[in-house]
Scaffold this active site. Structure first.
Site, PDB file in Angstrom:
ATOM      1  N   ASP A   1       0.827  -1.204   0.000  1.00  0.00           N
ATOM      2  CA  ASP A   1       0.000   0.000   0.000  1.00  0.00           C
ATOM      3  C   ASP A   1       0.861   1.254   0.000  1.00  0.00           C
ATOM      4  OD1 ASP A   1      -2.005  -1.782   0.126  1.00  0.00           O
ATOM      5  OD2 ASP A   1      -2.857  -1.087   2.043  1.00  0.00           O
TER       6      ASP A   1
ATOM      7  N   GLU B   1       3.877   1.658  -1.191  1.00  0.00           N
ATOM      8  CA  GLU B   1       4.467   1.896  -2.512  1.00  0.00           C
ATOM      9  C   GLU B   1       3.439   2.479  -3.479  1.00  0.00           C
ATOM     10  OE1 GLU B   1       7.819  -1.481  -3.317  1.00  0.00           O
ATOM     11  OE2 GLU B   1       5.883  -2.166  -2.565  1.00  0.00           O
ATOM     12  N   PHE B   2       2.228   1.951  -3.355  1.00  0.00           N
ATOM     13  CA  PHE B   2       1.161   2.453  -4.204  1.00  0.00           C
ATOM     14  C   PHE B   2       0.908   3.941  -3.918  1.00  0.00           C
ATOM     15  CE2 PHE B   2      -3.283   3.377  -5.123  1.00  0.00           C
ATOM     16  CZ  PHE B   2      -3.405   2.909  -6.426  1.00  0.00           C
TER      17      PHE B   2
ATOM     18  N   SER C   1     -37.319  -4.915 -14.129  1.00  0.00           N
ATOM     19  CA  SER C   1     -37.138  -5.738 -12.939  1.00  0.00           C
ATOM     20  C   SER C   1     -36.930  -7.183 -13.383  1.00  0.00           C
ATOM     21  CB  SER C   1     -38.395  -5.719 -12.085  1.00  0.00           C
ATOM     22  OG  SER C   1     -38.489  -4.573 -11.345  1.00  0.00           O
ATOM     23  N   LEU C   2     -36.776  -8.056 -12.412  1.00  0.00           N
ATOM     24  CA  LEU C   2     -36.697  -9.479 -12.733  1.00  0.00           C
ATOM     25  C   LEU C   2     -37.864 -10.193 -12.080  1.00  0.00           C
ATOM     26  CD1 LEU C   2     -32.894 -10.082 -12.067  1.00  0.00           C
ATOM     27  CD2 LEU C   2     -34.027 -10.107 -14.288  1.00  0.00           C
TER      28      LEU C   2
ATOM     29  N   GLU D   1     -25.784 -16.417 -12.181  1.00  0.00           N
ATOM     30  CA  GLU D   1     -24.915 -15.408 -11.563  1.00  0.00           C
ATOM     31  C   GLU D   1     -25.370 -15.119 -10.142  1.00  0.00           C
ATOM     32  OE1 GLU D   1     -25.027 -11.782 -13.810  1.00  0.00           O
ATOM     33  OE2 GLU D   1     -25.164 -12.913 -15.671  1.00  0.00           O
TER      34      GLU D   1
ATOM     35  N   LYS E   1     -26.895 -12.858  -7.382  1.00  0.00           N
ATOM     36  CA  LYS E   1     -27.748 -11.675  -7.349  1.00  0.00           C
ATOM     37  C   LYS E   1     -27.264 -10.832  -6.182  1.00  0.00           C
ATOM     38  CE  LYS E   1     -32.464 -10.067  -7.679  1.00  0.00           C
ATOM     39  NZ  LYS E   1     -32.379  -8.936  -6.738  1.00  0.00           N
TER      40      LYS E   1
ATOM     41  N   ASP F   1     -26.903  -7.971  -3.556  1.00  0.00           N
ATOM     42  CA  ASP F   1     -27.885  -7.118  -2.898  1.00  0.00           C
ATOM     43  C   ASP F   1     -27.320  -5.714  -2.763  1.00  0.00           C
ATOM     44  OD1 ASP F   1     -30.178  -6.387  -1.708  1.00  0.00           O
ATOM     45  OD2 ASP F   1     -29.771  -7.347   0.215  1.00  0.00           O
TER      46      ASP F   1
ATOM     47  N   GLU G   1     -23.799  -3.909 -10.494  1.00  0.00           N
ATOM     48  CA  GLU G   1     -24.378  -3.683  -9.183  1.00  0.00           C
ATOM     49  C   GLU G   1     -23.327  -3.043  -8.276  1.00  0.00           C
ATOM     50  OE1 GLU G   1     -27.553  -4.535  -8.996  1.00  0.00           O
ATOM     51  OE2 GLU G   1     -28.053  -4.721  -6.867  1.00  0.00           O
TER      52      GLU G   1
ATOM     53  N   TYR H   1     -22.434  -7.003 -14.779  1.00  0.00           N
ATOM     54  CA  TYR H   1     -23.135  -8.206 -15.208  1.00  0.00           C
ATOM     55  C   TYR H   1     -23.813  -8.130 -16.574  1.00  0.00           C
ATOM     56  CZ  TYR H   1     -27.074  -5.805 -12.918  1.00  0.00           C
ATOM     57  OH  TYR H   1     -27.996  -4.897 -12.522  1.00  0.00           O
TER      58      TYR H   1
ATOM     59  N   LYS I   1     -29.985 -16.525 -16.462  1.00  0.00           N
ATOM     60  CA  LYS I   1     -30.200 -15.853 -17.739  1.00  0.00           C
ATOM     61  C   LYS I   1     -29.963 -16.826 -18.894  1.00  0.00           C
ATOM     62  CE  LYS I   1     -28.398 -11.571 -15.762  1.00  0.00           C
ATOM     63  NZ  LYS I   1     -27.280 -10.619 -15.688  1.00  0.00           N
TER      64      LYS I   1
ATOM     65  N   LYS J   1     -34.752 -16.267  -5.494  1.00  0.00           N
ATOM     66  CA  LYS J   1     -34.554 -15.579  -4.214  1.00  0.00           C
ATOM     67  C   LYS J   1     -34.381 -16.602  -3.097  1.00  0.00           C
ATOM     68  CE  LYS J   1     -35.290 -11.130  -5.300  1.00  0.00           C
ATOM     69  NZ  LYS J   1     -36.354 -10.201  -4.967  1.00  0.00           N
TER      70      LYS J   1
ATOM     71  N   CYS K   1     -65.060   0.991   7.774  1.00  0.00           N
ATOM     72  CA  CYS K   1     -63.740   1.492   7.381  1.00  0.00           C
ATOM     73  C   CYS K   1     -63.139   2.282   8.539  1.00  0.00           C
ATOM     74  CB  CYS K   1     -63.874   2.378   6.149  1.00  0.00           C
ATOM     75  SG  CYS K   1     -62.368   3.260   5.771  1.00  0.00           S
TER      76      CYS K   1
ATOM     77  N   CYS L   1     -62.980   6.222   7.306  1.00  0.00           N
ATOM     78  CA  CYS L   1     -64.146   7.065   7.040  1.00  0.00           C
ATOM     79  C   CYS L   1     -65.418   6.537   7.705  1.00  0.00           C
ATOM     80  CB  CYS L   1     -64.377   7.190   5.540  1.00  0.00           C
ATOM     81  SG  CYS L   1     -64.963   5.662   4.794  1.00  0.00           S
TER      82      CYS L   1
ATOM     83  N   CYS M   1     -63.156  -0.856   1.419  1.00  0.00           N
ATOM     84  CA  CYS M   1     -64.086   0.200   1.771  1.00  0.00           C
ATOM     85  C   CYS M   1     -64.843   0.582   0.509  1.00  0.00           C
ATOM     86  CB  CYS M   1     -63.309   1.408   2.297  1.00  0.00           C
ATOM     87  SG  CYS M   1     -64.325   2.859   2.481  1.00  0.00           S
TER      88      CYS M   1
ATOM     89  N   CYS N   1     -64.099   7.925   0.335  1.00  0.00           N
ATOM     90  CA  CYS N   1     -63.272   7.627   1.507  1.00  0.00           C
ATOM     91  C   CYS N   1     -61.944   8.369   1.383  1.00  0.00           C
ATOM     92  CB  CYS N   1     -63.013   6.130   1.604  1.00  0.00           C
ATOM     93  SG  CYS N   1     -61.847   5.704   2.901  1.00  0.00           S
TER      94      CYS N   1
HETATM   95  P1  AMP Z   1     -35.615  -6.947  -8.631  1.00  0.00           P
HETATM   96  O1  AMP Z   1     -35.346  -5.502  -8.303  1.00  0.00           O
HETATM   97  O2  AMP Z   1     -35.761  -7.823  -7.440  1.00  0.00           O
HETATM   98  O3  AMP Z   1     -36.681  -7.128  -9.656  1.00  0.00           O
HETATM   99  O4  AMP Z   1     -34.286  -7.493  -9.308  1.00  0.00           O
HETATM  100  C1  AMP Z   1     -33.661  -6.787 -10.332  1.00  0.00           C
HETATM  101  C2  AMP Z   1     -32.406  -6.184  -9.794  1.00  0.00           C
HETATM  102  O5  AMP Z   1     -31.469  -7.174  -9.421  1.00  0.00           O
HETATM  103  C3  AMP Z   1     -31.683  -5.389 -10.811  1.00  0.00           C
HETATM  104  O6  AMP Z   1     -32.196  -4.089 -10.930  1.00  0.00           O
HETATM  105  C4  AMP Z   1     -30.272  -5.380 -10.257  1.00  0.00           C
HETATM  106  O7  AMP Z   1     -30.125  -4.254  -9.412  1.00  0.00           O
HETATM  107  C5  AMP Z   1     -30.194  -6.585  -9.357  1.00  0.00           C
HETATM  108  N1  AMP Z   1     -29.146  -7.550  -9.706  1.00  0.00           N
HETATM  109  C6  AMP Z   1     -28.235  -8.017  -8.840  1.00  0.00           C
HETATM  110  N2  AMP Z   1     -27.415  -8.897  -9.432  1.00  0.00           N
HETATM  111  C7  AMP Z   1     -27.816  -9.008 -10.716  1.00  0.00           C
HETATM  112  C8  AMP Z   1     -27.373  -9.769 -11.834  1.00  0.00           C
HETATM  113  N3  AMP Z   1     -26.353 -10.617 -11.735  1.00  0.00           N
HETATM  114  N4  AMP Z   1     -28.021  -9.626 -13.003  1.00  0.00           N
HETATM  115  C9  AMP Z   1     -29.069  -8.786 -13.100  1.00  0.00           C
HETATM  116  N5  AMP Z   1     -29.541  -8.042 -12.083  1.00  0.00           N
HETATM  117  C10 AMP Z   1     -28.926  -8.140 -10.899  1.00  0.00           C
HETATM  118 ZN    ZN Z   2     -63.189   4.305   3.952  1.00  0.00          ZN
END
Ligand code: AMP
Ligand code: ZN
Length: 671
Positions: free
Chosen positions: A37, A39-40, A86-87, A117, A119, A121, A174, A226, A289, A313, A407, A410, A425, A430
């Site tokens: 580190d 040296e860097f 989304s997925l 792959e 996923k 978080d 990500e 990815y 995929k 998931k 309700c 209301c 309701c 309302c």
């Molecule tokens: P979701 O929001 O649960 O519908 O999942 C989609 C999200 O997964 C994407 O918007 C990415 O942010 C995330 N993600 C994480 N890893 C991957 C991956 N290897 N390929 C595609 N999406 C990914």
């Molecule tokens: Zn109501």
């Protein structure tokens, strides 16, 4: 200073940058440093000193530019070149097999493989490179429009600022915080009497959204790539090919493994479910995929998610706690949702004090009582829910919960329609649901009525000045100016903003109506297929489902919306108010309607997103690869292999000038 000293410095700077880049790559991408580190740091200090001496030699992609600098007022908006979808989720092997069945059916006999792959978080980001430099980084935002976080992304040491590729490319990945970096960050914050972050994801999100990139730089963000969304000069056949290409360019690519069939996929998922703790970053599942990119095209996407991928998931983490009470909350559609108020517990890194109980049946089925000790979990790692009651813990003091027959907001009558689990309701005025639907109506992506916020809507409802969003158009300034915090000027502004919204595009109006399941993407698709609200109203569920991107749930919801008497009344008042309930004449003159365009090579007069816009405005579509369904290939300088493919398939090829003529002539003659 003489010319030669400057020339010498330039050479030195160049050599230093190359060296530093190489060590950054070894350290942050390969996790395999070859110098210390210290040296860097020395190399870096040398470069900083030289650049201070010769500031005009500083370039945006110099490693010194990673440390952050100016503080922004806000993030600029960035329109994505293609929607960030989304997925779909799978929660067990059965769901994965179902997914595979759908793929098989849609590919009617063609051979395919999967790539699995991690996923991660974290937060998804898109990156653009041009002329070998990192040019733009953006968040996902609402999928259509994100925020420009280039400055903060430059601080990510594993992301190359310079690559050996002149073409224009767009990538996705990500952003995340490694577990070890997260721990270190929280320890530091504790020492400085600052609040700690609940989990790495929150910490990463907070850092990505720092207006001061110096702070972001201290947070040690990481990224894994990815996907390659577009490349102006090259074509790829498979996802695996894309991965090895990106790796070669120096990107830190996401872990991946190919799988010959769904059973192999399931095995990989099971392995990582056991082994997720061994990673230094959090994954909440795996993404599966299709490997072959032309098969992806063939499978296409729904309005929400691609058909060629699915997220597996992991089962959520679980804890036990006590239900202190059950409350009812009311949603936009008037649904009464019971919510458990919990003794707070730590779950998967955050504190949980409420859990959804979904509906009456769920409570009965699980026999959940107030005072029960229960097992809670995070479903899909978002909304906590109650898994089961620990009955051995009961002492007889627990109370059975009854759904109210009025309700809670209301006092109106509630009903539970035959065959439905949800209690609603029925009072059309309302306030709880009114407020939500009006808020949605005025929101930015919908009618974008500035100045009409939650507080004003509440006042308008309380004073019986409006009952629903259509009434907004019949408000007079005299109604407004005596309200709290209103006065002459702001009431005038509100009236003007309401008036201005009459000009919103038809698809935005469709979205604003608040039809359940019709998001902005689906609204766009509907507007492309129907000229007016009257046409849409007459469409049957079958006709709607015949549209590629519209599934049965959306179709049924649309038909249901128009069936309701109150909604029809609402529409007629919107019509009376002069809202755009049909496409503009010019919107109809789509001279490229239905035509598919592919672009290759570099264009002199337009960017890729500009041509895409032009084509789409005229009703055409810009797609990424050539097939027999392509109508035109537009070839710029140095066209890629798409050019040969187009020739082979006998597709009409346009030069950039010819394309320009086509767009300009047509749009002027048709006006
Ligand atoms: P979701 O929001 O649960 O519908 O999942 C989609 C999200 O997964 C994407 O918007 C990415 O942010 C995330 N993600 C994480 N890893 C991957 C991956 N290897 N390929 C595609 N999406 C990914
Ligand atoms: Zn109501």
């Amino acid at each position: 200073m003489t010319k030669t000293t400057k020339e010498k410095a330039e050479k030195k700077i160049k050599a230093l940058r190359e060296k530093i880049r190489e060590h950054e790559y070894k350290y942050f991408v390969l996790d395999d440093p070859s110098i210390s580190d210290a040296e860097f740091d020395q190399l870096m200090q040398k470069l900083i000193k030289l650049e201070e001496e010769f500031p005009d030699l500083i370039t945006e992609d110099s490693p010194t530019q990673r440390v952050g600098g100016e503080v922004l007022d806000e993030f600029e908006k960035v329109e994505h070149s293609s929607t960030m979808l989304s997925l779909d989720n799978a929660f067990d092997a059965g769901d994965l097999r179902d997914f595979d069945q759908r793929v098989q059916k849609n590919l009617s006999g063609e051979d395919y493989q999967y790539v699995v792959e991690h996923k991660i978080d974290g937060l998804s980001a898109v990156m653009r490179y041009r002329n070998g430099s990192f040019e733009l980084g953006a968040t996902r935002g609402n999928g259509e429009v994100g925020e420009d976080i280039t400055k903060n992304m430059k601080t990510i040491r594993s992301l190359p600022l310079k690559i050996d590729e002149e073409a224009e490319l767009e990538l996705r990945g990500e952003i995340y915080l490694a577990k070890s970096d997260f721990q270190r960050l929280n320890e530091e914050r504790l020492e400085n009497d600052q609040d700690t972050f609940a989990n790495p994801r929150n910490a990463a999100a907070g850092s990505v959204r720092q207006l001061d990139s110096k702070i972001a730089a201290q947070r040690s963000l990481s990224i894994l790539i990815y996907d390659l969304i577009s490349h102006s000069a090259r074509e790829f056949e498979t996802h695996l090919e894309v991965f090895s290409y990106l790796k070669e360019l120096g990107f830190k690519v996401n872990w991946h493994q190919s799988a010959a069939d769904i059973e192999a996929v399931i095995e990989i998922c099971e392995h990582w479910q056991e082994d997720r703790e061994s990673l230094d970053f959090e994954i909440d599942g795996l993404v599966i995929k299709i490997n072959n990119l032309s098969l992806r095209e063939k499978l296409g996407s729904t309005a929400r998610s691609p058909r060629w991928a699915i997220a597996y998931k992991f089962p959520a983490q679980q804890k036990t706690t006590v239900i202190k009470d059950i409350e009812i909350s009311l949603g936009r559609t008037g649904a009464l949702t019971p919510t458990a108020i919990l003794e707070p517990v730590e779950l998967a890194g955050s504190t949980v004090s409420r859990a959804t109980l979904h509906n009456e049946d769920e409570i009965k089925r699980k026999d959940i009582r107030i005072g029960d000790t229960v097992l809670v979990q995070k479903a899909g790692d978002i909304i906590p829910e109650v898994v089961k009651v620990i009955k051995e813990e009961r002492d007889g003091s627990e109370k059975v919960f009854e759904m109210p027959d009025q309700c809670p907001v209301c006092g109106g009558e509630v009903i539970r329609p035959e065959g439905e689990a949800v209690t609603r309701c029925t009072n059309i005025s309302c306030p709880a649901q009114r407020k939500e639907s009006i808020l949605h109506f005025v929101s930015r992506d919908a009618m974008n009525i500035d100045g009409v916020g939650p507080a004003l809507i509440e006042q308008l409802l309380e004073n019986n000045l409006i009952e629903d969003y259509a009434d907004l158009y019949f408000l007079k300034q005299s109604h407004l100016k005596d309200l709290d915090r209103m006065g002459e000027k702001s009431s005038q502004n509100v009236i003007e903003a309401v008036e201005a919204s009459k000009d919103r595009d038809f698809f935005r109006v469709l979205y604003a109506l608040g039809i359940r399941h019709v998001g902005i993407g689906a609204a766009r698709i509907l507007a492309a297929n129907f000229n007016s609200i009257d046409e849409l109203q007459e469409a049957s569920a079958e006709e709607l489902e015949a549209i590629d991107e519209i599934g049965p749930v959306i179709a049924e919801s649309i038909v249901g919306f128009f069936k309701e008497r109150h909604n029809r009344d609402l529409l007629s008042r919107l019509k009376q108010a002069g809202i755009r309930l049909q496409k503009e004449e010019e919107e109809k003159e789509k001279f490229l309607e239905g035509l598919k365009f592919v672009f290759t090579g570099s264009l002199n007069n337009y960017s890729r997103s500009e041509v895409k816009d032009l084509v789409e405005k005229a009703g055409g579509r810009s797609v990424s690869s050539v097939s027999s369904k392509t109508d035109y290939l537009v070839a710029g300088d140095n066209p890629g292999s798409k050019y040969d493919q187009a020739q082979e398939l006998g597709i009409e090829i346009l030069t950039e000038a010819e394309f320009k003529n086509l767009i300009e002539e047509k749009s002027s003659t048709e006006k």
